[in-house]
Design an enzyme around this catalytic site. Structure first.
Site, PDB file in Angstrom:
ATOM      1  N   HIS A 265     -19.034 -63.873   2.950  1.00 48.17           N
ATOM      2  CA  HIS A 265     -19.663 -65.145   2.614  1.00 48.17           C
ATOM      3  C   HIS A 265     -21.071 -65.119   3.225  1.00 48.17           C
ATOM      4  CE1 HIS A 265     -20.377 -69.525   2.944  1.00 48.17           C
ATOM      5  NE2 HIS A 265     -19.403 -69.682   2.077  1.00 48.17           N
TER       6      HIS A 265
ATOM      7  N   ASP B 232     -14.115 -63.446  10.514  1.00 44.32           N
ATOM      8  CA  ASP B 232     -14.345 -64.698   9.793  1.00 44.32           C
ATOM      9  C   ASP B 232     -13.006 -65.091   9.168  1.00 44.32           C
ATOM     10  OD1 ASP B 232     -14.767 -66.638   7.883  1.00 44.32           O
ATOM     11  OD2 ASP B 232     -16.473 -65.641   6.939  1.00 44.32           O
TER      12      ASP B 232
ATOM     13  N   GLN C 162     -10.945 -68.176   5.381  1.00 42.20           N
ATOM     14  CA  GLN C 162      -9.979 -68.145   4.282  1.00 42.20           C
ATOM     15  C   GLN C 162      -8.603 -67.654   4.727  1.00 42.20           C
ATOM     16  OE1 GLN C 162     -10.554 -69.467   1.369  1.00 42.20           O
ATOM     17  NE2 GLN C 162     -12.751 -69.755   1.590  1.00 42.20           N
TER      18      GLN C 162
ATOM     19  N   LYS D   5     -10.664 -76.574   5.401  1.00 47.52           N
ATOM     20  CA  LYS D   5      -9.949 -75.729   4.440  1.00 47.52           C
ATOM     21  C   LYS D   5      -8.470 -75.613   4.791  1.00 47.52           C
ATOM     22  CE  LYS D   5     -14.024 -72.778   3.685  1.00 47.52           C
ATOM     23  NZ  LYS D   5     -14.630 -73.204   2.429  1.00 47.52           N
TER      24      LYS D   5
ATOM     25  N   CYS E 256     -21.226 -68.604  -2.811  1.00 46.23           N
ATOM     26  CA  CYS E 256     -21.897 -68.196  -1.563  1.00 46.23           C
ATOM     27  C   CYS E 256     -21.632 -66.743  -1.234  1.00 46.23           C
ATOM     28  CB  CYS E 256     -21.485 -69.065  -0.383  1.00 46.23           C
ATOM     29  SG  CYS E 256     -22.143 -70.712  -0.436  1.00 46.23           S
TER      30      CYS E 256
END
Lengths: 427, 158
Positions: free
Chosen positions: A139, A216, A219, A242, A382
């Site tokens: 991202h 990261d 997700q 999220k 993104c």
């Protein structure tokens, strides 16, 4: 009085109920909405998830009954607010397998968490010529902070390339990660393609070179069990919104010795030990990185979201998503004109299906779907390097969560057939 | 199939016709001016080439890829301005932009087909798609070349 979240999720350690999707759906008021007279089919969960009544109630309860600033007062409300805020920190620490709640730093989200590392760790420990390794499927929030640091400090930014199927080229990764590598900063799951990155293969490569590893988890943390100690990483960044939590709250987890070696991110209240007119000394971690009044209510709301997910069980969440993703890959694959990007094995991808519909621009696909109540994402997500590698300007993306059903995948598929027919691409 | 009147309002038949069969889509041999436009968030791209002789637009072409609204609106624009004076073209650009704000017919000659785009004004997210070709023509005629975007935001969140 005790100040714990008043929902079933609190009993995370109790025996779990079977995965009952109808019961789950009843917890999400927005799923009862209609869009122009048709039922909402919400398939934009990689952008943000919906919120259960338990989280909404927790936010309301805080503002109605306990609102005060934290860490500052001797009065009852301030003590209660502090207890709730710090309680959320402990829940989140347990959720990701952190040994010490003080290793949890509240931020605005993944983007701020990564920027915090680039600023406070990168500027302290990186010099010209040092290498940071990321991947082509990151991202923008895990690319741009490192580009900024590169331009400021002369570090070298290297990219593990993407293969045509949306997975990473591990062969190249082995040669990219070398003695100059100081940080591997890598997504656990691509937001654009759903690719699950084989962290267990990449992390040892970085560790063998003495490099730190930032994951990261924007997700992955919402969708699968993540254990920072089992992974053996140094930083984990993720967002609350999220994973059923409020917007504006996120987390940076870091290993304590690493966090202690870093300088503050912002200066101000709450992050100091002592201030004179000449100089200041810093508070301990995590206060050192939480200058100013924090986002108290939303942190507590995120704690309630973690309770909810813990009660479901992250293994169950993942099992449900594999099931629905597998169904979607097969169902959408049968729609004439649909090309799906990324790995075709649901075990290798999260609940994200990026695709294009022949002859219909993603924007038009999204518009037609909206008239059927189906909410998807269209655009570059993104992740413009991914779009460039696929040689498409944009894709359409459906992404699933705990409350999505196979009937909703069917609604998506028939809406796509309608879009094809409407634009006259296929008879 | 049923698509709903809202959708039919947005995607009028004439618009779909221009999308499927774009007019003036062959490059010019010797354009006198040109400009590129894009909406990075949507992935809409257009390139416009113009041949101006005296004060008259004697040739115009566009190329690019993007959503039906950006491509059809640009196609209609090329038909409108071809053969007109540069000044008339600028009036057309202003009239189009006005139409995207008011959702009303500007009542000018030659706009009949273009008025099929009035429905776009009801979809704020798509106005920038419809405006891209017109803004890019404006840039080309101003002789500034360069790049145009009708995206007001420069970042996207995922």
């Amino acid at each position: 009085m005790t100040l714990t979240a008043q929902n079933s999720g609190n009993s995370a350690s109790n025996a779990r109920l079977p995965y009952d999707i109808n019961r789950i759906r009843r917890d999400f008021p927005i799923l009862k909405r209609d869009i122009g007279g048709v039922p909402l089919v919400y398939l934009d969960n990689a952008a943000t998830s919906q919120k259960p009544v338990q989280v909404i109630a927790e936010l309301t309860r805080f503002y109605r009954d306990h609102n005060a600033n934290v860490h500052r007062g001797v009065h009852t409300l301030s003590v209660e607010a502090t207890e709730l805020y710090e309680g959320a920190r402990s829940k989140i620490a347990a959720f990701i397998g952190a040994s010490d709640p003080h290793e949890i730093i509240f931020t605005r989200g993944t983007t701020e968490s990564i920027n915090l590392v680039a600023h406070s760790w990168g500027r302290k420990h990186l010099q010209a010529g040092d290498e940071v390794v990321v991947s082509e499927i990151e991202h923008h929030s895990n690319i741009v902070p490192w580009q900024m640091l590169r331009d400021e400090r002369g570090i070298v930014l290297k990219y593990i390339p993407m293969l045509p199927d949306g997975t990473l080229d591990l062969q190249v990764a082995r040669s990219l990660i070398g003695p100059k590598t100081k940080l591997l900063s890598i997504t656990a799951m691509s937001n654009a393609l759903g690719t699950i990155v084989p962290l267990q293969e990449l992390i040892p490569l970085a560790k063998a070179q003495g490099a730190l590893v930032l994951v990261d988890g924007a997700q992955s943390v919402p969708h699968m069990a993540v254990d920072v100690q089992a992974l053996g990483i140094d930083f984990l960044a993720f967002s609350g919104h999220k994973m059923l939590g409020p917007t504006g709250i996120g987390v940076l987890w870091g290993r304590m010795p690493v966090l202690e070696s870093m300088d503050p991110f912002m200066g101000g209240g709450d992050m100091i030990l002592n201030v004179t007119m000449e100089q200041s000394t810093w508070a301990d971690v995590p206060a050192k990185f939480e200058a100013g009044t924090p986002n108290i209510a939303d942190a507590i709301g995120l704690g309630a979201a973690v309770d909810y997910l813990s009660a479901l069980g992250m293994d169950e969440v993942r099992r449900h998503e594999i099931e629905i993703t597998d169904y979607a890959l097969r169902r959408l694959g049968d729609v004439p004109g649909v090309t799906i990007f990324g790995p075709m094995d649901a075990q290798q991808r999260g609940g994200v299906v990026s695709f294009e519909l022949e002859g219909v621009h993603p924007h038009d696909v999204g518009q037609v779907l909206d008239t059927k109540g189906v909410a998807i994402r269209t655009g570059h997500h993104c992740a413009q390097p991914v779009m460039a590698a696929l040689d498409v300007p944009a894709t359409a993306r459906a992404s699933f969560y705990i409350y999505n059903t196979t009937a909703e995948v069917d609604a998506l598929a028939s809406a796509l057939e309608a879009a094809s027919a409407f634009f006259g691409v296929r008879a | 199939m049923t698509t709903g009147s809202l959708l039919d309002d947005l995607y009028r038949e004439i618009l779909l016709d221009h999308y499927r069969q774009p007019r003036n889509h062959n490059p010019l041999d010797a354009p006198t001016c040109s400009a590129d436009g894009s909406n990075p968030l949507c992935g809409d791209q257009v390139r416009i080439e113009v041949s101006v002789a005296g004060d008259r637009i004697v040739g115009i072409s566009f190329s690019g890829r993007g959503c039906s609204i950006s491509q059809a609106s640009t196609s209609m624009m090329t038909e409108y301005v071809k053969g007109r004076s540069a000044e008339d073209a600028r009036k057309g650009i202003d009239a189009f932009q006005q139409m995207m704000v008011t959702a009303e017919s500007p009542g000018i000659e030659g706009f009949d087909d273009i008025e099929a785009l009035i429905g776009v004004a009801k979809f704020p997210a798509r106005v920038k798609c419809a405006s891209l070709g017109w803004k890019t023509l404006e840039q080309a005629l101003a002789g500034e070349g360069g790049a145009v975007t009708t995206d007001e935001r420069s970042v996207e969140h995922a």
